[in-house]
Design an enzyme around this catalytic site. Structure first.
Site, PDB file in Angstrom:
ATOM      1  N   LYS A  96       7.515  -1.450   7.321  1.00  0.00           N
ATOM      2  CA  LYS A  96       7.094   0.093   6.253  1.00  0.00           C
ATOM      3  C   LYS A  96       8.155  -0.336   5.563  1.00  0.00           C
ATOM      4  CE  LYS A  96       8.598   2.626  10.125  1.00  0.00           C
ATOM      5  NZ  LYS A  96       7.871   2.788  11.261  1.00  0.00           N
TER       6      LYS A  96
ATOM      7  N   ARG B 104      -2.402  10.098  10.908  1.00  0.00           N
ATOM      8  CA  ARG B 104      -3.337   8.624  11.040  1.00  0.00           C
ATOM      9  C   ARG B 104      -4.053   9.254  11.637  1.00  0.00           C
ATOM     10  NH1 ARG B 104      -1.208   3.319  12.419  1.00  0.00           N
ATOM     11  NH2 ARG B 104      -2.712   1.735  12.024  1.00  0.00           N
TER      12      ARG B 104
ATOM     13  N   LYS C 155       2.625   4.755   1.428  1.00  0.00           N
ATOM     14  CA  LYS C 155       2.170   5.202   2.566  1.00  0.00           C
ATOM     15  C   LYS C 155       1.984   6.510   2.425  1.00  0.00           C
ATOM     16  CE  LYS C 155       5.492   5.088   6.862  1.00  0.00           C
ATOM     17  NZ  LYS C 155       5.333   6.464   6.724  1.00  0.00           N
TER      18      LYS C 155
ATOM     19  N   GLU D  17      -5.697   7.373   7.168  1.00  0.00           N
ATOM     20  CA  GLU D  17      -5.155   8.594   6.982  1.00  0.00           C
ATOM     21  C   GLU D  17      -5.033   9.592   6.382  1.00  0.00           C
ATOM     22  OE1 GLU D  17      -1.842   7.505   8.927  1.00  0.00           O
ATOM     23  OE2 GLU D  17      -0.377   9.848   7.461  1.00  0.00           O
TER      24      GLU D  17
ATOM     25  N   GLU E 126       1.015  -1.521   0.022  1.00  0.00           N
ATOM     26  CA  GLU E 126      -0.147  -0.087  -0.384  1.00  0.00           C
ATOM     27  C   GLU E 126       1.190   1.271  -0.193  1.00  0.00           C
ATOM     28  OE1 GLU E 126      -4.069  -1.734   2.638  1.00  0.00           O
ATOM     29  OE2 GLU E 126      -2.962  -0.493   3.149  1.00  0.00           O
TER      30      GLU E 126
HETATM   31  N1  ATP Z   1      -0.858   2.141   3.875  1.00  0.00           N
HETATM   32  C1  ATP Z   1      -0.945   2.240   4.805  1.00  0.00           C
HETATM   33  N2  ATP Z   1      -1.068   1.544   5.885  1.00  0.00           N
HETATM   34  C2  ATP Z   1      -0.970   1.373   7.243  1.00  0.00           C
HETATM   35  N3  ATP Z   1      -0.113   2.558   7.715  1.00  0.00           N
HETATM   36  C3  ATP Z   1       0.213   3.572   7.026  1.00  0.00           C
HETATM   37  C4  ATP Z   1      -0.346   3.881   5.395  1.00  0.00           C
HETATM   38  N4  ATP Z   1      -0.278   5.007   4.813  1.00  0.00           N
HETATM   39  C5  ATP Z   1       0.583   5.567   6.177  1.00  0.00           C
HETATM   40  N5  ATP Z   1       0.576   5.048   7.021  1.00  0.00           N
HETATM   41  C6  ATP Z   1       1.096   5.332   8.133  1.00  0.00           C
HETATM   42  O1  ATP Z   1       1.861   5.240   8.767  1.00  0.00           O
HETATM   43  C7  ATP Z   1       2.846   4.795  10.459  1.00  0.00           C
HETATM   44  C8  ATP Z   1       3.939   3.902  10.160  1.00  0.00           C
HETATM   45  O2  ATP Z   1       5.030   4.595   9.540  1.00  0.00           O
HETATM   46  P1  ATP Z   1       5.999   5.886  10.095  1.00  0.00           P
HETATM   47  O3  ATP Z   1       7.062   5.190  10.654  1.00  0.00           O
HETATM   48  O4  ATP Z   1       6.616   6.835   9.360  1.00  0.00           O
HETATM   49  O5  ATP Z   1       5.374   6.574  10.812  1.00  0.00           O
HETATM   50  P2  ATP Z   1       5.688   6.273  12.526  1.00  0.00           P
HETATM   51  O6  ATP Z   1       5.058   6.670  13.254  1.00  0.00           O
HETATM   52  O7  ATP Z   1       6.777   7.770  12.561  1.00  0.00           O
HETATM   53  O8  ATP Z   1       5.557   4.624  13.133  1.00  0.00           O
HETATM   54  P3  ATP Z   1       4.381   4.457  13.961  1.00  0.00           P
HETATM   55  O9  ATP Z   1       3.507   4.736  13.556  1.00  0.00           O
HETATM   56  O10 ATP Z   1       5.096   2.580  12.905  1.00  0.00           O
HETATM   57  O11 ATP Z   1       5.668   4.092  15.114  1.00  0.00           O
HETATM   58  C9  ATP Z   1       1.670   4.589  10.518  1.00  0.00           C
HETATM   59  O12 ATP Z   1       1.168   5.207  11.987  1.00  0.00           O
HETATM   60  C10 ATP Z   1       0.034   5.221   9.861  1.00  0.00           C
HETATM   61  O13 ATP Z   1      -0.056   6.842  10.648  1.00  0.00           O
END
Ligand code: ATP
Length: 510
Positions: free
Chosen positions: A380, A218, A213, A262, A211
């Site tokens: 991711k 979120r 990102k 998101e 998917e």
């Molecule tokens: N298709 C998707 N599926 C799941 N999450 C997604 C998607 N697109 C974006 N996201 C976002 O990506 C986040 C995870 O990636 P990233 O590590 O960059 O964010 P983070 O907030 O720093 O990490 P995490 O939430 O995993 O601690 C998810 O919390 C969500 O908000």
């Protein structure tokens, strides 16, 4: 129970590094609390304000009445006063509210005032206490820790779970489930440096989903008939800030729904704005209607956890997505590809990164929705390296930056010692707005104000982009980040959630 008992326990918890000792202190006070006090005591110890917001700002907290000499405030009385403040927030008269603040803080000792100030400003909130809190609840109620953990993930917060465990035992914990209208902890993603490695981790060579990102906010969507509520990753309610999202959800053909997705602000050509633009929608105190006009956001959904009476969190990923497609129209679905072919997957990654997105999330077709966990079900992949680090100190700037706190010292979490290891410094990537903000913020959390270097409590998480890791004799871990630059400050993460030195070593490939 007196608030001073909670404050004293909290101080003892901070004073020891031993997890076992911390757990015992918390378990002890939970056992001592009366049944109707357990939830309050748990919330206060976790640094969570049960009312979420009571509308008392920095200015008020900076000029408090003289403290009381003796502790007399009970936790029940504190809750009552905070509730009255919450009830009058926004609408109540200034004089009434000032009276309530005086009543609360005037009855508090100096230690209690400091504690309450931390609670009201949100500064007491520490993810660190999450694990300790869960272990303590299990110990105090004599129930299996896994039951407590599951219940906290589904209930979002530890306070109602402590209440259930101490008054109803294992049976009450088993009865905690997903409730439409109450946020649960979102599922988190692991990370891998390449699409190929992510596919191997998630699908062991078999088919997976990829998917896009999105670098937005979120959002967990709860719909129960006419009532719609939106929550962020840290379970803060943002319904009023995102009216256009509420409108979209209202049109969906289901009566009761919990969705995960998101929201993101897009440019006219459909490419994403930088995160700061989307972030302003929930962070800003500006009028939501005005912001909606200047910076509209789009909802992109990627998961469904409940639909019209059926809980779906334990259903496999492919089944959840099938259910999702029945209720959410195509334009609001996150772009997705299911494949076992590495080349096809790589093309999908390149396509979405090429359109300005952050990368992809590789997802299992069979895994359940692991609330609150960073499972192997989602991984991711980003084209550049980023880390969430903690600011350890900051230097006063010179030249154009005279009078501003500028160069920040970056630390990664060291799980072995519970401390932080410095990996370098950066003054790059900071906008004038960020500089102004950080100058204020770091003075607030300063512990040592040198003429040049200000040392701060290691609390502020910052998202850093960098080009690679190099060996270094200057820093204690023997490595330093190359071309580190600030992407943004992260207020939705605590220092306990920051990346570790092990993660840095993994990126370095050592
Ligand atoms: N298709 C998707 N599926 C799941 N999450 C997604 C998607 N697109 C974006 N996201 C976002 O990506 C986040 C995870 O990636 P990233 O590590 O960059 O964010 P983070 O907030 O720093 O990490 P995490 O939430 O995993 O601690 C998810 O919390 C969500 O908000």
């Amino acid at each position: 129970m007196l608030l001073s008992d909670v404050v004293a326990a909290s101080a003892r918890v901070s004073a020891t590094r031993s997890r076992t000792a911390k757990t015992e202190i918390v378990a002890g006070i939970l056992r001592d609390a009366a049944p109707q006090e357990v939830a309050l005591v748990t919330a206060y110890l976790a640094g969570v304000l049960p009312q979420r917001r009571v509308g008392v700002g920095w200015r008020t907290l900076g000029s408090l009445p003289d403290p009381a000499a003796e502790p007399t405030l009970s936790v029940g009385a504190v809750d009552d006063l905070l509730q009255r403040l919450a009830d009058t927030s926004g609408s109540g008269s200034t004089a009434t509210r000032a009276g309530l603040v005086r009543e609360l803080f005037g009855a508090a000792t100096a230690d209690e005032q400091a504690f309450l100030r931390g609670l009201l400003s949100g500064e007491l909130r520490q993810g660190a206490q999450d694990g300790v809190m869960q272990a303590a609840i299990a110990q105090a109620a004599d129930v299996p820790p896994t039951l407590v953990r599951r219940a906290v993930m589904l209930a979002g917060f530890s306070a109602p779970v402590a209440q259930a465990a101490l008054t109803g035992g294992a049976e009450a914990l088993e009865a905690v489930g997903l409730e439409v209208g109450r946020p649960l902890r979102p599922m988190l993603a692991g990370s891998e440096p390449t699409v190929e490695e992510a596919m191997a981790t998630v699908g062991s060579g078999g088919p997976v989903a990829l998917e896009c990102k999105l670098d937005g906010i979120r959002v967990q969507v709860h719909k129960s008939g006419e009532e719609i509520r939106l929550f962020t990753r840290s379970l803060e309610e943002v319904t009023e800030r995102l009216p256009e999202v509420v409108e979209v959800v209202r049109t969906l053909p289901a009566d009761r729904l919990v969705l995960d997705g998101e929201v993101i602000a897009l440019k006219e050509d459909g490419s994403p704005h930088p995160f700061q633009v989307t972030g302003a929608r929930t962070a800003s105190s500006k009028d939501p209607a005005e912001l909606r006009r200047t910076t509209p956001v789009t909802l992109w959904v990627f998961d469904v956890l409940h639909r019209d009476g059926a809980d779906l969190i334990d259903a496999p990923g492919s089944q959840r997505v099938a259910a999702l497609r029945e209720v959410v129209p195509e334009p609001n679905l996150v772009p997705r590809l299911e494949t076992a072919d590495a080349q096809e997957a790589q093309r999908f990654f390149a396509e979405w990164v090429g359109r300005g997105h952050e990368g992809v999330v590789v997802k299992s077709l069979s895994a359940p929705y692991a609330a609150g966990r960073r499972g192997a079900g989602w991984v991711k992949v980003k084209p550049r390296h980023t880390l969430d680090l903690v600011v350890l100190a900051v230097e006063w700037g010179s030249g154009r930056r005279t009078g501003l706190l500028s160069n920040i010292h970056l630390g990664a979490r060291d799980p072995e010692t519970g401390g932080f290891v410095m990996l370098g410094k950066t003054f790059k990537g900071m906008t004038d707005e960020i500089l102004a903000w950080q100058t204020e913020r770091f003075q607030e959390i300063a512990v040592d104000r040198g003429d040049w270097v200000v040392t701060v409590r290691p609390e502020q998480v910052v998202e850093i982009a960098f080009d690679g890791v190099q060996r270094s004799t200057r820093y204690p871990a023997g490595m330093a980040l190359r071309f580190a630059r600030v992407l943004r400050y992260r207020d939705d993460k605590t220092a306990e959630e920051a990346d570790t030195v092990d993660e840095v070593r993994r990126i370095a490939g050592w």
